[in-house]
Design a protein around this motif. Structure first.
Motif, mmCIF file in Angstrom:
data_model
loop_
_atom_site.group_PDB
_atom_site.id
_atom_site.type_symbol
_atom_site.label_atom_id
_atom_site.label_comp_id
_atom_site.label_asym_id
_atom_site.label_seq_id
_atom_site.Cartn_x
_atom_site.Cartn_y
_atom_site.Cartn_z
ATOM 1 N N GLY A 126 3.873 -12.521 -11.953
ATOM 2 C CA GLY A 126 5.150 -11.836 -11.793
ATOM 3 C C GLY A 126 5.073 -10.408 -12.287
ATOM 4 N N ALA A 127 6.102 -10.000 -13.006
ATOM 5 C CA ALA A 127 6.145 -8.629 -13.496
ATOM 6 C C ALA A 127 5.834 -8.595 -14.982
ATOM 7 N N SER A 128 5.059 -9.564 -15.450
ATOM 8 C CA SER A 128 4.768 -9.623 -16.873
ATOM 9 C C SER A 128 4.147 -8.314 -17.359
ATOM 10 N N PRO A 129 4.653 -7.760 -18.478
ATOM 11 C CA PRO A 129 4.087 -6.513 -19.004
ATOM 12 C C PRO A 129 2.829 -6.761 -19.839
ATOM 13 N N ARG A 130 2.436 -8.037 -20.007
ATOM 14 C CA ARG A 130 1.272 -8.341 -20.854
ATOM 15 C C ARG A 130 -0.011 -8.159 -20.063
ATOM 16 N N LEU A 131 -0.636 -7.000 -20.224
ATOM 17 C CA LEU A 131 -1.848 -6.680 -19.458
ATOM 18 C C LEU A 131 -3.058 -6.593 -20.373
ATOM 19 N N PRO A 132 -4.276 -6.884 -19.909
ATOM 20 C CA PRO A 132 -4.550 -7.447 -18.591
ATOM 21 C C PRO A 132 -4.102 -8.901 -18.531
ATOM 22 N N TYR A 133 -3.825 -9.376 -17.316
ATOM 23 C CA TYR A 133 -3.369 -10.754 -17.149
ATOM 24 C C TYR A 133 -4.493 -11.730 -17.486
ATOM 25 N N ARG A 134 -4.195 -12.671 -18.377
ATOM 26 C CA ARG A 134 -5.169 -13.709 -18.748
ATOM 27 C C ARG A 134 -4.725 -15.032 -18.169
ATOM 28 N N GLU A 135 -5.712 -15.824 -17.767
ATOM 29 C CA GLU A 135 -5.390 -17.082 -17.094
ATOM 30 C C GLU A 135 -4.492 -17.978 -17.941
ATOM 31 N N GLU A 136 -4.669 -17.931 -19.273
ATOM 32 C CA GLU A 136 -3.943 -18.884 -20.119
ATOM 33 C C GLU A 136 -2.533 -18.407 -20.483
ATOM 34 N N GLU A 277 14.819 0.746 1.168
ATOM 35 C CA GLU A 277 14.914 1.093 2.583
ATOM 36 C C GLU A 277 14.182 0.078 3.466
ATOM 37 N N ASP A 278 13.033 -0.385 3.008
ATOM 38 C CA ASP A 278 12.238 -1.303 3.832
ATOM 39 C C ASP A 278 12.247 -2.741 3.345
ATOM 40 N N PHE A 279 12.533 -2.958 2.071
ATOM 41 C CA PHE A 279 12.379 -4.315 1.532
ATOM 42 C C PHE A 279 13.684 -4.931 1.034
ATOM 43 N N GLY A 280 14.780 -4.188 1.126
ATOM 44 C CA GLY A 280 16.067 -4.728 0.676
ATOM 45 C C GLY A 280 16.367 -4.333 -0.763
ATOM 46 N N ALA A 281 17.659 -4.398 -1.100
ATOM 47 C CA ALA A 281 18.125 -3.906 -2.405
ATOM 48 C C ALA A 281 17.584 -4.728 -3.568
ATOM 49 N N ASP A 282 17.269 -6.020 -3.321
ATOM 50 C CA ASP A 282 16.823 -6.906 -4.407
ATOM 51 C C ASP A 282 15.352 -6.738 -4.753
ATOM 52 N N PHE A 283 14.636 -5.957 -3.977
ATOM 53 C CA PHE A 283 13.183 -5.928 -4.135
ATOM 54 C C PHE A 283 12.762 -5.323 -5.475
ATOM 55 N N VAL A 284 11.856 -6.015 -6.149
ATOM 56 C CA VAL A 284 11.320 -5.513 -7.421
ATOM 57 C C VAL A 284 9.806 -5.463 -7.288
ATOM 58 N N ASP A 285 9.217 -4.317 -7.511
ATOM 59 C CA ASP A 285 7.761 -4.225 -7.431
ATOM 60 C C ASP A 285 7.177 -4.321 -8.843
ATOM 61 N N THR A 286 5.923 -4.714 -8.907
ATOM 62 C CA THR A 286 5.242 -4.791 -10.196
ATOM 63 C C THR A 286 4.577 -3.451 -10.446
ATOM 64 N N ARG A 287 4.769 -2.880 -11.633
ATOM 65 C CA ARG A 287 4.210 -1.542 -11.887
ATOM 66 C C ARG A 287 2.690 -1.572 -11.930
ATOM 67 N N ARG A 288 2.157 -2.510 -12.714
ATOM 68 C CA ARG A 288 0.697 -2.589 -12.843
ATOM 69 C C ARG A 288 0.283 -4.050 -12.718
ATOM 70 N N ARG A 289 -0.950 -4.252 -12.264
ATOM 71 C CA ARG A 289 -1.436 -5.617 -12.124
ATOM 72 C C ARG A 289 -2.946 -5.581 -12.344
ATOM 73 N N VAL A 290 -3.351 -5.944 -13.550
ATOM 74 C CA VAL A 290 -4.773 -5.817 -13.917
ATOM 75 C C VAL A 290 -5.296 -7.167 -14.403
ATOM 76 N N PRO A 291 -6.390 -7.657 -13.830
ATOM 77 C CA PRO A 291 -6.902 -8.953 -14.287
ATOM 78 C C PRO A 291 -7.824 -8.826 -15.489
ATOM 79 N N CYS A 292 -7.806 -9.819 -16.356
ATOM 80 C CA CYS A 292 -8.868 -9.973 -17.348
ATOM 81 C C CYS A 292 -9.948 -10.793 -16.637
ATOM 82 N N LEU A 293 -11.169 -10.311 -16.655
ATOM 83 C CA LEU A 293 -12.229 -10.994 -15.894
ATOM 84 C C LEU A 293 -13.228 -11.707 -16.795
ATOM 85 N N ALA A 294 -12.889 -11.823 -18.086
ATOM 86 C CA ALA A 294 -13.841 -12.423 -19.035
ATOM 87 C C ALA A 294 -14.198 -13.856 -18.652
#
Ligand code: NAD
Length: 313
Positions: A126-136, A277-294
């Motif tokens: 989702g839009a979790s601010p906890r980066l990088p995203y960890r599987e657990e 304009e293209d995705f509707g008023a409810d649309f929320v984008d994720t600012r950053r999305r970075v995986p932890c690859l360990a």
């Protein structure tokens, strides 16, 4: 490698590259795809291959799925409703195919004991601010009142289903959360920013940037994605686990637009648009999305590393 692999969604972008790779290594492939977003031409390189079989049909077709599962040694389950616009427009179909179709497939796999790799998505974070995203970490894929999240919810359901079958019957499962993947055969209308920008640059049209352009993504070459998938399918220690699969190199959408223009060799400029304009008023984008690859690195001693520039070739 002589095993027979069933690839659902195998006429799609990632699935067709996986088919090529599996055939090249001496295995056999059966593709089950309803061609909703996939194309038979994606399998052109493999089309006349004696060890490739294509079946047009849906993962929701219980009898057919069971028959195909019976005939193969293992499964890569990639068939899904994908693309931001598509899932926004079709939340019910998204849930039905991605969650329900996974259930149909996993039931047969569990009954017949066929190891299964399930394609999930970074969208489950989702839009979790906890980066990088960890599987657990806890998933935070948002409210069901926002149609876009039908995709994340459906992928999270497929993950849970796979893990439940693993617990209940010992079914061998691997779950891969793909982050943005790009490369040849990705459709410009797939809902993915990179092929859309390349198509517009080639057509001499300005590149559309939604919002301020400072949102970022990490792009992984499909060849690296497929390499990780194949290694995970063969790695016994990957059984019963979830893996991020993607690149950890972050690029802003603004930088991406610059790079695309450089690589295509045309200065087409950018056009800024509000998401609404293209995705509707409810649309929320994720600012950053970075995986932890360990975890991926530990399991298969591999990490996607193809330079971003090569993605625009
Ligand atoms: P794609 O649209 O090219 O592939 C999806 C395939 O599934 C298509 O060929 C489509 O026709 C098929 N399909 C759809 N509904 C089906 C059904 N009911 N029965 C059988 N087949 C059906 O997209 P892709 O990028 O290759 O995605 C492959 C998988 O990877 C999907 O599960 C997707 O959710 C996941 N994924 C992709 C990315 C990415 O960046 N490309 C990111 C995260 C997750």
């Amino acid at each position: 490698m002589t095993e027979h692999l069933l690839i659902t969604g195998g006429a799609g972008f990632i699935g067709s590259h996986l088919a090529d790779r599996w055939l090249a290594e001496g295995g056999a492939v059966t593709v089950l795809d309803d061609l909703s977003t996939g194309r038979v031409e994606n399998l052109r390189a493999a089309a006349r291959h004696p060890r490739l079989r294509f079946e047009q049909g849906s993962v929701l077709d219980r009898r057919r799925v069971r028959r195909l599962v019976e005939e193969v040694d293992l499964i890569a389950h990639l068939g899904a409703v994908v693309g931001v616009r598509r899932v926004c427009e079709r939340p019910l179909e998204t849930l039905r195919v991605n969650a329900g179709g996974s259930e149909v497939l996993l039931e047969a796999a569990a009954e017949l004991g066929r190891p299964t790799l399930v394609a999930s998505s970074s969208e489950v974070y989702g839009a979790s601010p906890r980066l990088p995203y960890r599987e657990e970490q806890e998933l935070g894929y948002g409210s069901p009142e926002i149609p876009r999240w039908s995709y994340a919810a459906s992928k999270a359901a497929a993950e849970s289903n796979a893990l439940a079958h693993h617990e209940a019957s010992g079914l061998e499962v691997r779950i891969v959360r793909f982050f943005n993947t790009s490369g040849p055969r990705q459709r410009p209308n797939s809902g993915m920013v990179l092929p859309r920008m390349v198509a517009r640059a080639l057509a001499g049209e300005p590149l559309v940037i939604y919002g301020d352009g400072q949102q970022s993504r990490c792009f992984c070459h499909v060849r690296d994605t497929v390499e990780a998938v194949v290694r995970l399918m063969r790695e016994p220690r990957a059984n019963g686990k979830v893996f991020n699969v993607g690149s950890a190199r972050e690029v802003s959408i603004e930088q991406l637009a610059e790079l695309v223009q450089q690589r295509v060799g045309r200065k087409v400029g950018v056009e800024r648009r509000p998401y609404a304009e293209d995705f509707g008023a409810d649309f929320v984008d994720t600012r950053r999305r970075v995986p932890c690859l360990a975890r991926l690195r530990d399991a298969i001693h591999f990490e996607p590393a193809t330079p971003l520039e090569r993605l625009v070739d």
